[in-house]
Design a protein around this motif. Structure first.
Motif, PDB file in Angstrom:
ATOM      1  N   ALA A   8       5.809  50.117  26.461  1.00 26.44           N
ATOM      2  CA  ALA A   8       7.096  49.498  27.450  1.00 26.44           C
ATOM      3  C   ALA A   8       7.324  48.213  27.344  1.00 26.44           C
ATOM      4  O   ALA A   8       8.297  47.606  27.460  1.00 26.44           O
ATOM      5  N   ASP A   9       6.055  47.185  27.424  1.00 31.67           N
ATOM      6  CA  ASP A   9       6.306  45.800  27.257  1.00 31.67           C
ATOM      7  C   ASP A   9       7.109  45.218  26.128  1.00 31.67           C
ATOM      8  O   ASP A   9       7.989  44.578  26.141  1.00 31.67           O
ATOM      9  N   VAL A  10       6.617  45.943  24.779  1.00 36.47           N
ATOM     10  CA  VAL A  10       7.353  45.667  23.641  1.00 36.47           C
ATOM     11  C   VAL A  10       8.778  45.809  23.757  1.00 36.47           C
ATOM     12  O   VAL A  10       9.552  45.386  23.392  1.00 36.47           O
ATOM     13  N   ALA A  11       9.075  47.309  24.606  1.00 37.91           N
ATOM     14  CA  ALA A  11      10.197  47.560  24.552  1.00 37.91           C
ATOM     15  C   ALA A  11      11.099  46.501  25.359  1.00 37.91           C
ATOM     16  O   ALA A  11      12.352  46.293  25.041  1.00 37.91           O
ATOM     17  N   THR A  12      10.539  46.083  26.386  1.00 38.13           N
ATOM     18  CA  THR A  12      11.512  44.982  27.298  1.00 38.13           C
ATOM     19  C   THR A  12      11.469  43.835  26.512  1.00 38.13           C
ATOM     20  O   THR A  12      12.679  43.300  26.551  1.00 38.13           O
ATOM     21  N   ALA A  13      10.663  43.390  25.689  1.00 41.32           N
ATOM     22  CA  ALA A  13      10.761  42.133  24.906  1.00 41.32           C
ATOM     23  C   ALA A  13      12.040  42.310  23.738  1.00 41.32           C
ATOM     24  O   ALA A  13      12.837  41.710  23.588  1.00 41.32           O
ATOM     25  N   ALA A  14      11.721  43.663  23.245  1.00 42.47           N
ATOM     26  CA  ALA A  14      12.840  43.886  22.187  1.00 42.47           C
ATOM     27  C   ALA A  14      14.321  43.951  22.779  1.00 42.47           C
ATOM     28  O   ALA A  14      15.167  43.864  22.042  1.00 42.47           O
ATOM     29  N   ALA A  15      14.600  44.712  24.084  1.00 43.53           N
ATOM     30  CA  ALA A  15      15.628  44.762  24.611  1.00 43.53           C
ATOM     31  C   ALA A  15      16.283  43.387  24.630  1.00 43.53           C
ATOM     32  O   ALA A  15      17.584  43.041  24.496  1.00 43.53           O
ATOM     33  N   ASP A  16      15.226  42.322  25.378  1.00 48.91           N
ATOM     34  CA  ASP A  16      15.872  41.015  25.624  1.00 48.91           C
ATOM     35  C   ASP A  16      16.202  40.376  24.422  1.00 48.91           C
ATOM     36  O   ASP A  16      17.514  39.720  24.168  1.00 48.91           O
TER      37      ASP A  16
END
Lengths: 575, 575
Positions: free
Chosen positions: A521-529
């Motif tokens: 999920a942390d990877v996802a958050t960075a990817a979204a940004d």
């Protein structure tokens, strides 16, 4: 701009209600849209059309004797869900199979194709002809990539007349394909339109300027020029369309052509007539025979100021079908024979699924799914306005509303199924169905598929192991990649791929589900940004897509938010 | 705003050309408008409708089998001339007499009444029913003063159906009167519209606000409020119209009512449907039976954002006629029986007048009339832009264009008649006819009458003495006062009365024509300037008429300019 509405989220549904109330003589409401209220010939092919709302008389106004048998009506500028298309098709079906026909847009293709699969699986022969008349949207070599605009009408009209004439499904398909091949349109726009509740127009054209080739949802055009005289616009229209004759038409002179001069909303009738006076003169000078022309509003884009010209190159068969009588709310021609009786009322409750047997472990997993969906609903409600704001930068600003409609319906369906003892697969399947059905559009279909894919991996009987969950997410990823976006296109795929890959990797490396999911999920958050540095590449991109640099993609952001919400639910469940 | 045009002065004519080119199946062009291109029953009553352009589908789009027989099409928002109405009526006449029906506006009443006189004088029985459905425009006690808006359609429809059913002229009139008595409309507007070539809208409504009861040319409304929700607007519409039941309707419950929710241009179909959903619910709750409702654009005002609701309280006779089939370019219902053959082509050259005998003295006066008209043409051409600018302050800015169209046509007609040996009366008569026919509207009719009145005093045989000239001007004054304006209303009457009175006075006192005319012209110039301190009182006054304080009336200014021009011509002639 759109001024008259109640709740913006209810606008499309209320418009359909009012449309049906005013037009009971022609149409009847069914789940997902409308069908004829008059009886059709048993065994005849049902022509089912549809698309987003905001284009009236397309699509509901074109349902009636001699025209379409049904129309699936989506949200504003958003495709109807596949469930809507399926429902309308089943109600419209007269036993002769179904032709699905609609303008060529990614979200519509997604949903109508899915509906076609479902209908075929239910034993209803179904074929599709997408409409690709807008010459500004791709080169002739790539005609299949072109958008459908006012040429919708010619294809709908002749396909429906062919059905009335007793043609079977393959023959109706052949007529519709020939009509699409022989229909060419070209449009211009002077202003954008504002959706209900929006403060800003969906796109703008500078005052005194004209966007050449702009699409009916603001898709990019070819160029921008000063607004010409009415005669100048007539010349531009005619020159552009005569520069590309359809295959099989050797020269313009001597041809018989149906002509549609279409107003998009606030270019009004008198202006269209002034332009048409010149078009009539120019075509006549070229030796073209004009057959039953139409000047008016046939495929609109709310109150967008714009117009398009359509030439429909006839042969004897097509001319007969173009001239045939029809009687729909917004398109009438000649004298339609009196119809005996009303349409059969098809059962609209045949979509209630039986709940398959499930194991106690799967029912436990199902309960966690319900909890997770409830948490997601909270997150989406909280962030809906912000998601809408982000989406409005390069999109149509309805992402927050669409996600809300979807997740609310999913929670209701999941609670209901779980309460009836369904396992995880069935709960996710029904939740996904409800999400897709209620949200519509591309995003609704993707979320519906994603939930179903996770469900299929979990099954209704096996325990929901961390490996099965990772497999389910990976399977949802594959499903969504199949729709055509790749990493770097500024879509949810930019988040889903690294999220799924990290989740699988960490679980394969022996992490617990909670730890692996949180890391992913942390990877996802960075990817979204990180999507804020990308340009959008697919779907209904807006003319000024570069404006979105600096703003992340709304679909990517909502996915990342959802992965974090689930991480919290999983952590709570462990403690 | 109107963006697509060529020359603004040609707009209405070119729109008619394009309309006819696109709709040959229904209509044929004649001098002044259109008539059905299909044959009508010999001996049946001809229903002739009409009004200014800019309201499509009113009025040309409502001509066809089962609907009107002909429509006189004026300039933008300006009445057709009486010559246009007469011409269309003669072409539409099937031997059963003519019903003239149109919305109740001063300019239209002027011209249609004049046409009625002429038609009767030519032996064609002619009757008139003006439409007065707009409840916002006057109290119920003064219903005859109300404006006609979307209720036009109900009266046109049932009168035409009555004609088709074989009713004679008196019977058709009775049906039309009953329909008008039983039709009530109420409208709102959010924005004005801009005429071709205009930089500014004809009127404005502040953003987010709604003008309640505003007319379709921007005539004053009742009040201004914030824009309500769609449901709120539905309630306002329904409450307002149910507060005034027509005579003979005791209570709303149990009544059968045809409902029209009309869009004025850029309030679009989906918005109208959202409003209609609530209207349907409210009327149904009151026990009203809705019969064949219409939701769409039926009487527009270019791209003005606005809407109106019409209730048409039916009885059995009216319901039968409302439901009867019809087939017009923009309004079709049911299956119209096939018509055998095209309409007879009436002779369009029957308006060429014979030139009566004249005396040498009168021919000399006629030559001076031609010289004067040529000088006036020069003056008007020179001042046209300025006259338009002045008119735009409180009017629709077309005074300069209207005067140009009129005087150019008058000079051509006068030269032609004088060249054929006509005397002063005939030259002035034909010049006045041509002025009125080409200019249309109120001002065209007034100038046409004024020239004819002066001509009648001069005769074709007597010398044009200064006393006869003063009498002619006085007679023109009486003629124009008959139209209803009085001194102080900020119209040309404020100039004409003191001009005529001074002229008569000075000539009676023994002044030469040149001196008397010059003195009167100076009085006229001062009087025109003084109109800047007045507020407009009659005609199509705009919502912000007080803006015109500080600016003189355009009609007053052009009359003063013309009196000075003639003073110069007379001085030159003496020297």
């Amino acid at each position: 701009m759109t001024r008259l509405y109640n709740e913006p989220t209810d606008f499309a549904d209320e418009a359909t209600d009012g449309f049906v109330a005013a037009n009971k003589r022609w149409v009847r409401k069914v789940h997902g849209g409308v069908v004829r209220s008059t009886a059709s010939t048993p065994g005849s092919v049902a022509v089912v059309i549809g698309g987003g709302s905001g284009h009236y008389p397309a699509f509901g106004g074109l349902v009636g004797q001699g025209l379409a048998h049904g129309a699936a009506l989506g949200n504003l500028f958003a495709s109807p869900s596949w469930q809507q298309v399926r429902s309308v098709s089943k109600s419209a079906n007269n036993g002769g199979g179904v032709l699905l026909s609609y303008g060529n847009y990614a979200g519509d293709v997604l949903n109508f194709d899915r509906a076609q699969e479902k209908l075929r699986a239910e034993g209803i022969p179904t074929q599709t002809v997408t409409i690709t008349d807008d010459v500004a949207s791709a080169s002739k070599d790539e005609k299949h990539k072109r958008r459908g605009i006012a040429g919708d009408l010619t294809v709908f009209k002749v396909a429906s007349a062919a059905s009335d004439a007793g043609y079977d499904l393959d023959q109706v398909v052949a007529v519709a394909q020939k009509a699409n091949e022989r229909t060419r349109s070209f449009g211009v726009a002077f202003t954008g339109c504002s959706l209900p509740g929006a403060d800003e127009p969906l796109f703008t054209v500078p005052e005194g300027r004209m966007a050449v080739g702009l699409g009916i949802h603001g898709e990019p055009g070819i160029s921008e020029t000063d607004i010409p005289t009415a005669n100048g616009l007539a010349e531009l229209f005619v020159d552009t369309l005569l520069a590309e004759l359809p295959d099989g038409v050797e020269q313009a002179a001597g041809q018989r052509v149906a002509v549609i001069l279409n107003g998009l909303g606030s270019v009004k009738y008198e202006e269209l007539f002034v332009v048409y006076a010149k078009i009539d003169q120019l075509l006549t000078e070229k030796g073209i025979e004009i057959v039953e022309p139409e000047v008016g509003e046939l495929v609109t884009s709310f109150d967008m100021a714009g117009a398009s010209l359509t030439l429909f190159w006839l042969d004897d068969e097509l001319e007969g079908f173009w001239s045939a009588p029809c009687d729909a709310p917004a398109y009438k021609k000649g004298a339609v024979a009196e119809v005996a009786g009303a349409a059969d009322i098809h059962d609209e409750d045949d979509f209630a699924a039986a709940i398959p047997d499930s194991s106690p472990e799967s029912r436990e997993a199902a309960a966690l799914v319900v909890t997770a969906l409830e948490a997601i609903k909270g997150t989406i409600d909280e962030n809906a306005d912000e998601l809408g704001r982000i989406d409005a930068v390069a999109g149509d600003g309805d992402h927050g509303i669409g996600m809300q409609r979807g997740v609310h319906a999913a929670v209701d369906a999941a609670r209901d199924a779980s309460g009836k003892g369904a396992g995880a697969e069935t709960v996710l399947n029904l939740a996904g169905d409800a999400w897709s059905d209620r949200a519509g559009g591309t995003s609704g279909a993707l979320w519906g598929s994603a939930l179903a894919a996770v469900g299929a991996a979990l099954t209704d009987t096996e325990p929901a192991s961390r490996h099965r969950i990772a497999e389910g997410v990976a399977s949802a990823k594959s499903e969504i990649l199949d729709f055509g976006a790749t990493v770097g296109d500024k879509t949810m795929v930019d988040v889903l791929v690294p999220f799924s890959d990290t989740l699988t990797e960490r679980i394969d490396a022996g992490d617990t589900l909670v730890d692996a999911w949180k890391a992913a999920a942390d990877v996802a958050t960075a990817a979204a940004d990180a999507t804020k540095d990308l340009l959008p590449k697919m779907g209904r991109a807006r003319p000024h897509a570069e404006k979105s640099l600096g703003t992340p993609d709304a679909g990517a952001v909502s996915l990342a938010l959802i992965t974090q919400t689930i991480a919290g639910v999983l952590a709570d469940a462990r403690s």
